[in-house]
Design an enzyme around this catalytic site. Sequence first.
Site, mmCIF file in Angstrom:
data_model
loop_
_atom_site.group_PDB
_atom_site.id
_atom_site.type_symbol
_atom_site.label_atom_id
_atom_site.label_comp_id
_atom_site.label_asym_id
_atom_site.label_seq_id
_atom_site.Cartn_x
_atom_site.Cartn_y
_atom_site.Cartn_z
ATOM 1 N N ALA A 56 0.869 -1.180 0.000
ATOM 2 C CA ALA A 56 0.000 0.000 0.000
ATOM 3 C C ALA A 56 0.905 1.230 0.000
ATOM 4 O O ALA A 56 1.848 1.308 0.790
ATOM 5 C CB ALA A 56 -0.906 0.000 1.217
ATOM 6 N N ILE A 82 4.822 -1.260 2.914
ATOM 7 C CA ILE A 82 4.630 0.153 2.588
ATOM 8 C C ILE A 82 5.399 0.524 1.324
ATOM 9 O O ILE A 82 6.618 0.386 1.266
ATOM 10 C CB ILE A 82 5.093 1.057 3.754
ATOM 11 C CG1 ILE A 82 4.506 0.572 5.098
ATOM 12 C CG2 ILE A 82 4.719 2.504 3.469
ATOM 13 C CD1 ILE A 82 3.002 0.523 5.136
ATOM 14 N N LYS A 83 4.664 0.998 0.316
ATOM 15 C CA LYS A 83 5.305 1.459 -0.915
ATOM 16 C C LYS A 83 5.792 2.891 -0.727
ATOM 17 O O LYS A 83 5.028 3.771 -0.343
ATOM 18 C CB LYS A 83 4.331 1.392 -2.096
ATOM 19 C CG LYS A 83 4.144 0.002 -2.655
ATOM 20 C CD LYS A 83 3.188 -0.013 -3.830
ATOM 21 C CE LYS A 83 3.876 0.392 -5.104
ATOM 22 N NZ LYS A 83 2.984 0.214 -6.288
ATOM 23 N N ILE A 84 7.071 3.067 -1.011
ATOM 24 C CA ILE A 84 7.727 4.358 -0.830
ATOM 25 C C ILE A 84 8.377 4.770 -2.154
ATOM 26 O O ILE A 84 9.058 3.953 -2.782
ATOM 27 C CB ILE A 84 8.823 4.267 0.259
ATOM 28 C CG1 ILE A 84 8.250 3.783 1.593
ATOM 29 C CG2 ILE A 84 9.546 5.601 0.408
ATOM 30 C CD1 ILE A 84 7.450 4.796 2.358
#
Length: 217
Positions: A56, A82-84
């Site tokens: 996400a 977590i998409k960064i």
Amino acid sequence: MKFFLDTANVEEIKKYAELGLVDGVTTNPTLVAKEGRDFYEVVKEICEIVEGPVSAEVISTDAEGMVKEARELAKLADNIVIKIPMTKDGMKAVKILSAEGIKTNVTLVFSPLQALVAAKAGATYVSPFVGRLDDIGHVGMKLIEDVVKIYKNYDIKTEVIVASVRHPWHVLEAAKIGADIATMPPAVMDKLFNHPLTDIGLERFLKDWDEYLKSRK
């Protein structure tokens, strides 16, 4: 190689999960927006369907904001990733989150050096985009080849997710190169089943069987 589904559509995820093809899911703000539902609600539901990693993406562009969002998302489920984005602030956030045990997926990677930087920052996954490189005349799969080689050279544990997959050929080449994961939209996953000779062969078998039954009467 693992298959991830690149979508936020719950029904599509359920359909392919029942076939045993979904090892994880990747989403982004655009995909979630298409569903017309609450962001957190959609992500949480996906996490309940899929046992594997569910990526996400944060919306903030500054490190502090990314970390704050990431901590909230991480509370939704144990399999949240977590998409960064691949920026300086993004790498600062990855370093902080990695130290806290929160898994990260560095996205929008277009060069081997970016992939190396992401790994050094502590990324769990890195997502090089092949289709978008193809679009501007580059060979997207060469990027995957380079990243896989560099990671192998230094025994880097960051996993490579081949992203921006446009057709089955990308999936095949990713597997041949040795990428860990290919994430693909449902339309591409659906094409993995297909080959014209399979259809012809099945049609022939059924025809032969029908003629056999008629001959027995």
